[in-house]
Design a protein around this motif. Structure first.
Motif, PDB file in Angstrom:
ATOM      1  N   VAL A 157      -1.998  17.478 125.702  1.00  0.00           N
ATOM      2  CA  VAL A 157      -2.514  16.102 125.835  1.00  0.00           C
ATOM      3  C   VAL A 157      -3.555  16.320 126.979  1.00  0.00           C
ATOM      4  CG1 VAL A 157      -2.195  13.932 126.514  1.00  0.00           C
ATOM      5  CG2 VAL A 157      -0.510  14.710 125.186  1.00  0.00           C
ATOM      6  N   SER A 158      -4.960  16.110 126.610  1.00  0.00           N
ATOM      7  CA  SER A 158      -5.729  16.306 127.450  1.00  0.00           C
ATOM      8  C   SER A 158      -6.255  15.123 128.358  1.00  0.00           C
ATOM      9  CB  SER A 158      -7.262  16.628 126.854  1.00  0.00           C
ATOM     10  OG  SER A 158      -7.297  15.407 126.217  1.00  0.00           O
ATOM     11  N   GLU A 159      -6.869  15.124 129.540  1.00  0.00           N
ATOM     12  CA  GLU A 159      -7.255  14.076 130.353  1.00  0.00           C
ATOM     13  C   GLU A 159      -7.597  12.724 129.554  1.00  0.00           C
ATOM     14  OE1 GLU A 159      -6.537  13.215 133.284  1.00  0.00           O
ATOM     15  OE2 GLU A 159      -5.561  15.144 134.243  1.00  0.00           O
ATOM     16  N   PRO A 160      -8.495  12.819 128.960  1.00  0.00           N
ATOM     17  CA  PRO A 160      -9.442  11.730 128.156  1.00  0.00           C
ATOM     18  C   PRO A 160      -8.076  11.223 127.135  1.00  0.00           C
ATOM     19  CG  PRO A 160     -11.020  13.603 128.124  1.00  0.00           C
ATOM     20  CD  PRO A 160      -9.670  14.175 128.589  1.00  0.00           C
ATOM     21  N   GLU A 161      -7.309  12.010 126.658  1.00  0.00           N
ATOM     22  CA  GLU A 161      -6.128  11.815 125.745  1.00  0.00           C
ATOM     23  C   GLU A 161      -5.416  10.779 126.514  1.00  0.00           C
ATOM     24  OE1 GLU A 161      -5.138  15.095 124.054  1.00  0.00           O
ATOM     25  OE2 GLU A 161      -6.347  15.010 122.398  1.00  0.00           O
ATOM     26  N   PHE A 162      -4.811  11.334 127.752  1.00  0.00           N
ATOM     27  CA  PHE A 162      -3.828  10.702 128.497  1.00  0.00           C
ATOM     28  C   PHE A 162      -4.559   9.219 128.888  1.00  0.00           C
ATOM     29  CE2 PHE A 162      -1.722   9.324 132.346  1.00  0.00           C
ATOM     30  CZ  PHE A 162      -0.513   9.644 132.299  1.00  0.00           C
ATOM     31  N   ALA A 163      -5.851   9.369 129.191  1.00  0.00           N
ATOM     32  CA  ALA A 163      -6.670   7.834 129.659  1.00  0.00           C
ATOM     33  C   ALA A 163      -6.106   6.986 128.619  1.00  0.00           C
ATOM     34  CB  ALA A 163      -7.864   8.215 129.909  1.00  0.00           C
ATOM     35  N   ARG A 164      -6.482   7.459 127.241  1.00  0.00           N
ATOM     36  CA  ARG A 164      -6.332   6.505 126.208  1.00  0.00           C
ATOM     37  C   ARG A 164      -5.079   5.995 126.123  1.00  0.00           C
ATOM     38  NH1 ARG A 164      -7.332   9.025 120.860  1.00  0.00           N
ATOM     39  NH2 ARG A 164      -7.197   7.132 120.036  1.00  0.00           N
ATOM     40  N   LEU A 165      -3.807   6.830 126.176  1.00  0.00           N
ATOM     41  CA  LEU A 165      -2.505   6.144 126.193  1.00  0.00           C
ATOM     42  C   LEU A 165      -2.133   5.633 127.270  1.00  0.00           C
ATOM     43  CD1 LEU A 165      -0.601   9.738 125.439  1.00  0.00           C
ATOM     44  CD2 LEU A 165      -1.281   8.107 123.840  1.00  0.00           C
ATOM     45  N   HIS A 166      -2.619   5.597 128.533  1.00  0.00           N
ATOM     46  CA  HIS A 166      -2.640   4.929 129.634  1.00  0.00           C
ATOM     47  C   HIS A 166      -3.100   3.435 129.325  1.00  0.00           C
ATOM     48  CE1 HIS A 166      -3.391   2.767 133.401  1.00  0.00           C
ATOM     49  NE2 HIS A 166      -2.398   3.661 133.893  1.00  0.00           N
ATOM     50  N   ASP A 167      -4.114   3.300 128.641  1.00  0.00           N
ATOM     51  CA  ASP A 167      -4.714   2.033 128.371  1.00  0.00           C
ATOM     52  C   ASP A 167      -4.200   1.320 127.105  1.00  0.00           C
ATOM     53  OD1 ASP A 167      -6.497   2.512 130.422  1.00  0.00           O
ATOM     54  OD2 ASP A 167      -8.179   3.122 129.175  1.00  0.00           O
ATOM     55  N   GLY A 168      -3.767   1.997 126.262  1.00  0.00           N
ATOM     56  CA  GLY A 168      -3.216   1.646 125.071  1.00  0.00           C
ATOM     57  C   GLY A 168      -1.662   1.574 125.044  1.00  0.00           C
ATOM     58  N   THR A 169      -1.160   1.772 126.124  1.00  0.00           N
ATOM     59  CA  THR A 169       0.647   1.677 125.851  1.00  0.00           C
ATOM     60  C   THR A 169       1.130   0.427 126.599  1.00  0.00           C
ATOM     61  OG1 THR A 169       0.600   4.284 125.631  1.00  0.00           O
ATOM     62  CG2 THR A 169       2.652   2.905 126.243  1.00  0.00           C
ATOM     63  N   GLY A 219      15.371  -1.024 125.363  1.00  0.00           N
ATOM     64  CA  GLY A 219      13.865  -1.243 125.665  1.00  0.00           C
ATOM     65  C   GLY A 219      12.824  -0.556 124.815  1.00  0.00           C
ATOM     66  N   SER A 220      11.683  -0.731 124.683  1.00  0.00           N
ATOM     67  CA  SER A 220      10.876   0.069 123.980  1.00  0.00           C
ATOM     68  C   SER A 220       9.581  -0.046 124.439  1.00  0.00           C
ATOM     69  CB  SER A 220      10.787  -0.727 122.426  1.00  0.00           C
ATOM     70  OG  SER A 220      10.156  -1.815 122.378  1.00  0.00           O
ATOM     71  N   ALA A 221       8.477   0.975 123.881  1.00  0.00           N
ATOM     72  CA  ALA A 221       7.060   0.825 124.254  1.00  0.00           C
ATOM     73  C   ALA A 221       6.270   0.986 122.886  1.00  0.00           C
ATOM     74  CB  ALA A 221       6.769   1.837 125.252  1.00  0.00           C
ATOM     75  N   SER A 222       5.136   0.194 123.205  1.00  0.00           N
ATOM     76  CA  SER A 222       4.146   0.287 121.721  1.00  0.00           C
ATOM     77  C   SER A 222       2.806   1.134 122.273  1.00  0.00           C
ATOM     78  CB  SER A 222       3.627  -0.901 121.240  1.00  0.00           C
ATOM     79  OG  SER A 222       3.281  -1.845 122.181  1.00  0.00           O
TER      80      SER A 222
END
Length: 365
Positions: free
Chosen positions: A180-192, A246-249
């Motif tokens: 998982v690259s830095e840009p991909e992690f940033a997307r996950l951070h914002d979209g989770t 609990g869950s996460a989307s």
């Protein structure tokens, strides 16, 4: 049924530099009930996963063992195949349960025959599990489409923004996967988004759109035969995982669903499908047959979760159904051992009244 375990321990590009022992193992369970569904896209997408440590357990009828094994060998060069025999499964849930007994992964996904996963499917789910500020029982991708090319991915919208808790922990303080690259992690951070267990009606995607923690699956998987089909099986695990842990989307597309788990239409932004009556009764059977174990895991939330299953609406209750009354009577000793006679009596009186409660607890020790 026969379980075919395909070990993909060497999956991924060595340039990622991931030490296999450092990445939590992932298991996929795929049930093949007949060969009318083309499993080639599913197996290929599993073989193309970038995650470095995973396994696939394929559960199939004994009569199809040779044909399925030959098909798997033709589709991909997986290298290592171990075949183990397990008892025949009478339903889809039973087949999944047999597969779950074999898996060794820390995280598990149920894959529908015909479903295609994106190459970073496992990496996305595991990274979110590792980076959330709280442990959850399930992560689910909420951008989901079928294989119909005319339909675009559709992002999900939450039921209530007040109950949605956004974001992962900062990149620098969480275990990071090299896939998982830095840009991909940033997307996950914002979209989770994290959903506490008391969030009402969270959404999830069917089949491999979700990934579960195996430690929770180990005590919610039915131990006996059931009659649950593919959709009920998916709802059973997703509903219980959310309400128990609990869950996460994740607002990123992780799979193209065209599988037995999906009966809710051509385009999905997560599903809010509630358990069927058969599914609710199976949840009640699980809780009442294993009251001591589940009460230890859930603490004071045992009755709250059971109420969600058996009282879907204020005007509707399943507690007084003969099958539930029999379950309560048969497991009266277990309830008393878990909660004490006085507390059990008070809980049951509130739901069933004095007369029925006395009948249930008459022979309890």
């Amino acid at each position: 049924m026969t379980a075919i375990t395909l070990a993909l321990a060497a999956n991924g590009d060595a340039s990622h530099g991931c030490e296999i022992g450092q990445c939590p193992p992932v298991s996929y369970v795929l049930v093949v009930r007949d060969l009318s569904v083309d499993i080639e896209p599913t197996i290929k997408s599993l073989a193309e996963q970038t995650y470095p440590r995973m396994e696939v357990v394929v559960v199939t009828a004994s009569s199809l063992e040779t044909a399925v094994a030959q098909r798997l060998a033709e589709v991909s060069n997986l290298g290592y195949c171990k075949i183990a025999t397990v008892p025949s499964a009478a339903s889809y849930m039973d087949a999944v349960a047999k597969g779950l007994k074999i898996v060794e992964g820390r995280f598990v996904a149920l894959v529908g025959a015909g479903e295609r996963l994106k190459p970073d499917h496992a990496s996305i789910h595991v990274q979110v599990h590792l980076a959330l500020s709280q442990t959850v029982a399930m992560t689910s991708g909420l951008v989901n489409t079928t294989t119909d090319p005319s339909l675009p991915p559709t992002a999900a919208v939450g039921d209530s923004g007040k109950r949605w808790i956004p974001g992962l922990r900062p990149s620098g303080i969480v275990p990071r996967l090299p896939t998982v690259s830095e840009p991909e992690f940033a997307r996950l951070h914002d979209g989770t988004v994290f959903h506490p267990h008391d969030t009402r009606r969270p959404r999830w995607s069917p089949g491999a759109g979700s990934m579960y923690r195996r430690d929770l699956l180990s005590w919610i998987t039915p131990s006996g035969p059931t009659a649950l089909g593919p959709v009920d099986t998916d709802v059973y695990f997703s509903w219980l995982c959310h309400n128990c842990g609990g869950s996460a989307s994740i607002a990123i597309q992780v799979s193209l669903s065209d599988s037995a788990f999906d009966d809710s239409g051509p385009t999905m932004a997560g599903t809010r499908q509630q358990p069927s009556t058969a599914c609710r009764l199976e949840i009640a059977r699980l809780f009442l047959n294993n009251a001591e174990t589940i009460s230890w895991n859930l603490g004071g939330r045992f009755w709250k979760v059971l109420d969600k299953a058996l009282k879907p609406r204020k005007s509707k209750t399943l507690y007084r159904r003969p099958v539930v009354m029999k379950l309560l009577s048969d497991n009266a000793n277990g309830l008393v051992a878990a909660f004490g006679r006085g507390r059990t009596s008070r809980r049951l009186r509130k739901r069933l009244g004095k007369k029925r409660t006395r009948r249930i607890l008459r022979n309890a020790r």
